[in-house]
Write an enzyme that holds these catalytic residues in place. Structure first.
Site, mmCIF file in Angstrom:
data_model
loop_
_atom_site.group_PDB
_atom_site.id
_atom_site.type_symbol
_atom_site.label_atom_id
_atom_site.label_comp_id
_atom_site.label_asym_id
_atom_site.label_seq_id
_atom_site.Cartn_x
_atom_site.Cartn_y
_atom_site.Cartn_z
ATOM 1 N N ASP A 1 -23.999 32.892 -50.376
ATOM 2 C CA ASP A 1 -24.451 31.675 -51.045
ATOM 3 C C ASP A 1 -23.294 30.697 -51.200
ATOM 4 O O ASP A 1 -22.117 31.079 -51.142
ATOM 5 C CB ASP A 1 -25.017 32.005 -52.430
ATOM 6 C CG ASP A 1 -26.240 32.907 -52.354
ATOM 7 O OD1 ASP A 1 -26.909 32.906 -51.303
ATOM 8 O OD2 ASP A 1 -26.510 33.597 -53.350
ATOM 9 N N VAL A 2 -23.622 29.448 -51.462
ATOM 10 C CA VAL A 2 -22.609 28.402 -51.560
ATOM 11 C C VAL A 2 -21.609 28.687 -52.678
ATOM 12 O O VAL A 2 -20.417 28.353 -52.563
ATOM 13 C CB VAL A 2 -23.279 27.016 -51.750
ATOM 14 C CG1 VAL A 2 -24.024 26.949 -53.077
ATOM 15 C CG2 VAL A 2 -22.266 25.893 -51.644
#
Length: 234
Positions: free
Chosen positions: A101-102
């Protein structure tokens, strides 16, 4: 391999530009000009384009220390992609074997070998991924057995596969999962009433994040590391 394809795979030229270079007589094979785009290239041939020797890039295997705020996809206009951090020929041919994920940091593996990355991403291979997790509320010792049995995720049928939880302190643990469901680590802790506030991937299968790599840095894998994944070692 066709000569025009060989040129494309060893340079940044498109197929049409490669054919134009051939027609202009800029390509030589063993010192002789070749203009036929269908000419068959063999490994023992010496190919040059405008006097520069060409060679195939070959399969590549990299590890990166992914920083926060960088995505593992090219389909987002808001965030920078990890591939943009690579100073490398033809990064567009590479793909990420197991995305993060970011807001998650840590080990990302990058390759252009689809069979190799299948060893990491296929649920049937049960390749373990170890995360260092920081949570909002204190961790209960009972979670170790609960995670080992599997957790019921919201919107999922059945339990997650057994996971190994190692509590490090009141708010930090190591979690090794054998699958890669969407936002799985965050959802697992959410299912037991806690919230992940920090997530860092330390290992994938037999590969540990190189301690010398700073966020945003990368290196090629060694032959031994590549083979360890191929053999499914842990």
């Amino acid at each position: 391999m066709r000569l025009d394809k060989f040129i494309c795979e060893s340079t940044s030229l498109t197929r049409s530009l490669a054919k134009k270079a051939l027609h202009r007589g800029e390509v030589c094979c063993n010192g002789e000009v070749v203009k036929d785009s269908s000419f068959k290239v063999t490994p023992d041939m010496h190919i040059t384009l405008d006097g520069e020797t060409l060679s195939l890039i070959g399969l590549r295997y990299l590890m990166m220390h992914k920083p926060e705020g960088i995505i593992c996809s090219t389909q987002d206009e808001e965030y920078q992609c990890v591939l943009s951090l690579l100073d490398i020929e033809k990064p567009e041919l590479l793909h990420i074997a197991g995305r993060l994920d970011v807001d998650t940091t840590g080990l990302v593996l990058i390759t252009d070998d689809g069979q190799w990355s299948h060893q990491i991403t296929s649920p049937k291979k049960a390749c373990g991924k170890r995360y260092r997790v920081t949570v909002a509320d204190p961790l209960s010792p009972e979670l170790v057995a609960q995670f080992a049995q599997g957790v019921q995720l919201n919107g999922e049928d059945g339990l997650t596969r057994p996971a190994k939880l190692e509590i490090q302190s009141s708010h930090e643990a190591l979690l090794t999962i054998m699958e890669g469901k969407y936002h799985q680590v965050k959802r697992m802790f959410g299912a037991v009433g806690n919230k992940v506030v920090g997530l860092h991937r330390e290992a994938v299968g037999p590969l540990e994040l190189d301690a010398d790599l700073q966020p945003g840095e990368w290196r090629y894998l060694t032959d031994a590391e590549v083979e360890a994944v191929r053999q499914g070692r842990s």
